[in-house]
Design a protein around this motif. Structure first.
Motif, mmCIF file in Angstrom:
data_model
loop_
_atom_site.group_PDB
_atom_site.id
_atom_site.type_symbol
_atom_site.label_atom_id
_atom_site.label_comp_id
_atom_site.label_asym_id
_atom_site.label_seq_id
_atom_site.Cartn_x
_atom_site.Cartn_y
_atom_site.Cartn_z
ATOM 1 N N GLY A 11 0.835 -1.198 0.000
ATOM 2 C CA GLY A 11 0.000 0.000 0.000
ATOM 3 C C GLY A 11 0.863 1.237 0.000
ATOM 4 N N GLY A 12 0.264 2.352 0.430
ATOM 5 C CA GLY A 12 1.078 3.552 0.492
ATOM 6 C C GLY A 12 0.213 4.793 0.393
ATOM 7 N N PRO A 13 0.803 5.971 0.515
ATOM 8 C CA PRO A 13 2.231 6.157 0.741
ATOM 9 C C PRO A 13 2.638 5.835 2.181
ATOM 10 C CG PRO A 13 1.110 8.259 0.811
ATOM 11 C CD PRO A 13 0.078 7.248 0.409
ATOM 12 N N LEU A 14 3.879 5.406 2.336
ATOM 13 C CA LEU A 14 4.441 5.118 3.648
ATOM 14 C C LEU A 14 5.289 6.298 4.092
ATOM 15 C CD1 LEU A 14 5.272 3.056 5.954
ATOM 16 C CD2 LEU A 14 7.258 2.562 4.502
ATOM 17 N N LEU A 15 5.099 6.752 5.329
ATOM 18 C CA LEU A 15 6.021 7.719 5.927
ATOM 19 C C LEU A 15 7.067 6.940 6.711
ATOM 20 C CD1 LEU A 15 7.018 10.540 6.663
ATOM 21 C CD2 LEU A 15 5.444 10.494 8.619
ATOM 22 N N LEU A 16 8.303 7.019 6.274
ATOM 23 C CA LEU A 16 9.412 6.377 6.963
ATOM 24 C C LEU A 16 10.105 7.435 7.814
ATOM 25 C CD1 LEU A 16 11.248 3.939 7.457
ATOM 26 C CD2 LEU A 16 12.585 4.655 5.457
ATOM 27 N N TRP A 17 9.920 7.360 9.132
ATOM 28 C CA TRP A 17 10.408 8.383 10.049
ATOM 29 C C TRP A 17 11.744 7.935 10.642
ATOM 30 C CZ3 TRP A 17 8.570 13.133 10.229
ATOM 31 C CH2 TRP A 17 8.972 13.981 11.266
ATOM 32 N N VAL A 80 7.752 8.246 1.619
ATOM 33 C CA VAL A 80 8.135 9.601 2.005
ATOM 34 C C VAL A 80 8.990 9.470 3.259
ATOM 35 C CG1 VAL A 80 7.314 11.851 2.795
ATOM 36 C CG2 VAL A 80 6.045 10.607 1.025
ATOM 37 N N VAL A 81 10.181 10.035 3.243
ATOM 38 C CA VAL A 81 11.098 9.909 4.369
ATOM 39 C C VAL A 81 11.073 11.196 5.182
ATOM 40 C CG1 VAL A 81 13.119 10.716 3.068
ATOM 41 C CG2 VAL A 81 13.432 9.152 4.992
ATOM 42 N N ALA A 104 10.157 14.193 1.062
ATOM 43 C CA ALA A 104 10.709 14.233 2.420
ATOM 44 C C ALA A 104 9.962 15.267 3.247
ATOM 45 C CB ALA A 104 12.199 14.549 2.397
ATOM 46 N N ILE A 105 9.928 15.002 4.559
ATOM 47 C CA ILE A 105 9.432 15.954 5.556
ATOM 48 C C ILE A 105 10.574 16.187 6.534
ATOM 49 C CG2 ILE A 105 7.777 16.389 7.402
ATOM 50 C CD1 ILE A 105 5.833 14.498 5.968
ATOM 51 N N ALA A 106 11.042 17.423 6.636
ATOM 52 C CA ALA A 106 12.195 17.737 7.478
ATOM 53 C C ALA A 106 11.810 18.797 8.503
ATOM 54 C CB ALA A 106 13.353 18.227 6.621
ATOM 55 N N CYS A 107 12.009 18.476 9.778
ATOM 56 C CA CYS A 107 11.590 19.362 10.867
ATOM 57 C C CYS A 107 12.788 19.824 11.696
ATOM 58 C CB CYS A 107 10.603 18.643 11.788
ATOM 59 S SG CYS A 107 9.094 18.072 10.989
ATOM 60 N N SER A 108 12.911 21.125 11.857
ATOM 61 C CA SER A 108 13.834 21.727 12.833
ATOM 62 C C SER A 108 15.278 21.278 12.657
ATOM 63 C CB SER A 108 13.367 21.413 14.265
ATOM 64 O OG SER A 108 12.084 21.930 14.480
ATOM 65 N N GLY A 109 15.754 21.275 11.426
ATOM 66 C CA GLY A 109 17.110 20.808 11.174
ATOM 67 C C GLY A 109 18.136 21.923 11.096
ATOM 68 N N ARG A 205 -2.680 18.395 10.016
ATOM 69 C CA ARG A 205 -3.298 18.719 8.724
ATOM 70 C C ARG A 205 -2.236 18.839 7.636
ATOM 71 N NH1 ARG A 205 -6.431 21.985 12.256
ATOM 72 N NH2 ARG A 205 -5.130 23.819 11.787
ATOM 73 N N GLU A 206 -1.105 19.467 7.975
ATOM 74 C CA GLU A 206 -0.021 19.580 6.999
ATOM 75 C C GLU A 206 0.467 18.204 6.565
ATOM 76 O OE1 GLU A 206 1.375 22.044 5.422
ATOM 77 O OE2 GLU A 206 0.485 23.774 6.416
ATOM 78 N N HIS A 207 0.652 17.318 7.539
ATOM 79 C CA HIS A 207 1.134 15.964 7.218
ATOM 80 C C HIS A 207 0.143 15.223 6.321
ATOM 81 C CE1 HIS A 207 3.768 15.912 11.089
ATOM 82 N NE2 HIS A 207 4.440 16.335 10.050
ATOM 83 N N ARG A 208 -1.124 15.282 6.682
ATOM 84 C CA ARG A 208 -2.135 14.558 5.905
ATOM 85 C C ARG A 208 -2.237 15.110 4.491
ATOM 86 N NH1 ARG A 208 -4.929 14.607 10.990
ATOM 87 N NH2 ARG A 208 -6.095 16.452 10.363
ATOM 88 N N ASP A 209 -2.233 16.439 4.376
ATOM 89 C CA ASP A 209 -2.313 17.048 3.047
ATOM 90 C C ASP A 209 -1.083 16.695 2.213
ATOM 91 O OD1 ASP A 209 -4.692 18.169 3.806
ATOM 92 O OD2 ASP A 209 -3.886 20.193 4.117
ATOM 93 N N TRP A 210 0.070 16.678 2.865
ATOM 94 C CA TRP A 210 1.301 16.405 2.137
ATOM 95 C C TRP A 210 1.316 14.970 1.616
ATOM 96 C CZ3 TRP A 210 4.701 19.639 0.207
ATOM 97 C CH2 TRP A 210 5.914 19.153 -0.264
ATOM 98 N N LEU A 211 1.035 14.008 2.494
ATOM 99 C CA LEU A 211 1.050 12.622 2.053
ATOM 100 C C LEU A 211 -0.072 12.332 1.060
ATOM 101 C CD1 LEU A 211 3.049 12.307 4.469
ATOM 102 C CD2 LEU A 211 2.209 9.980 4.636
ATOM 103 N N GLY A 212 -1.162 13.106 1.144
ATOM 104 C CA GLY A 212 -2.254 12.907 0.196
ATOM 105 C C GLY A 212 -1.854 13.183 -1.240
ATOM 106 N N ARG A 213 -0.747 13.915 -1.432
ATOM 107 C CA ARG A 213 -0.279 14.219 -2.793
ATOM 108 C C ARG A 213 0.284 12.989 -3.496
ATOM 109 N NH1 ARG A 213 2.910 20.012 -2.492
ATOM 110 N NH2 ARG A 213 1.429 21.124 -1.169
ATOM 111 N N PHE A 214 0.642 11.974 -2.717
ATOM 112 C CA PHE A 214 1.347 10.842 -3.294
ATOM 113 C C PHE A 214 0.506 9.587 -3.292
ATOM 114 C CE2 PHE A 214 4.263 13.791 -1.201
ATOM 115 C CZ PHE A 214 5.002 14.210 -2.300
#
Length: 214
Positions: A11-17, A80-81, A104-109, A205-214
């Motif tokens: 299935g997918g998309p998978l968020l690999l954290w 999505v990593v 990718a989703i990158a937080c506070s780097g 909401r940001e996460h859901r909207d973002w992964l919904g693109r894929f």
């Protein structure tokens, strides 16, 4: 290194954290659980790198790419990593070096390691002793290779000396200038770690909207 999938492979998309902390260390920002509640599968990749005093970019590259590729190849769908703090850099590094990743989703780097010249995370050498390591883990240096969409998130009041919000703003500008696609989200009243309920709701909401693109 270990992968702890929270959903059956497929299935997918998978968020690999990615989590860049050694076993037993506290993890300030775990994988977003709101995605599981919304039906998006999430897996956690614990990636405590073998980073000796003589570490080289080549040796570290293999550890990162091999671990992420192992998950990607076993998932039947887009991957999505993501990651927080130093793991945000690892997520962007993986995206820049693994063609099969979707985003990718990158937080506070921290994305320009020349601004932390006396060491970072596992690295104890100075910038002048190991400039190739500092360059390899500065996302700003490979922004032109970030050719798939990235969601960049940062607390607007991050007072961690290594990770002011300007780090993310600078990377966002670099990715766009190099022809890439990025979304920048600055979280008001938040620091390096995200504390407020309203923030987590908005970020969900940001996460859901973002992964919904894929």
């Amino acid at each position: 290194m270990s992968v702890v999938p929270s959903a059956a492979v497929g299935g997918g998309p998978l968020l690999l954290w990615i989590r860049a902390f050694a076993p037993g260390q506290p993890v300030p920002c775990p994988a977003p659980t709101d995605l599981e509640e919304a039906g998006h599968p999430v897996a956690t990749l614990d990636l405590p790198l073998r980073w000796g005093d003589d570490a080289t970019p080549g040796g570290l590259h293999g550890q990162i790419v091999d671990a992420v590729e192992d998950v990607r190849k076993r998932w039947d769908g887009p991957v999505v990593v993501g990651g927080h703090s130093f793991a945000a850099t690892l997520a962007l590094y993986a995206l820049a070096h693994i063609p099969g990743l979707a985003s990718a989703i990158a937080c506070s780097g921290c994305y320009n390691r020349s601004l932390t010249p006396t060491g970072f995370h596992y690295e104890k050498r100075t910038y002048w002793d190991a400039p190739d390591i500092y360059d390899a883990f500065s996302a700003l240096r490979f922004a032109d290779r970030i050719d798939r969409p990235v969601l960049l998130v940062h607390g607007a009041e991050d007072r961690n000396p290594a990770t002011p919000p300007e780090q993310t703003i600078g990377l966002y500008r670099a990715v766009v200038a190099a022809g890439g696609r990025a979304r920048l989200v600055l979280l008001p009243h938040e620091g390096h770690e995200f504390r407020y309920r309203e923030t987590h709701e908005a970020l969900a909401r940001e996460h859901r909207d973002w992964l919904g693109r894929f």
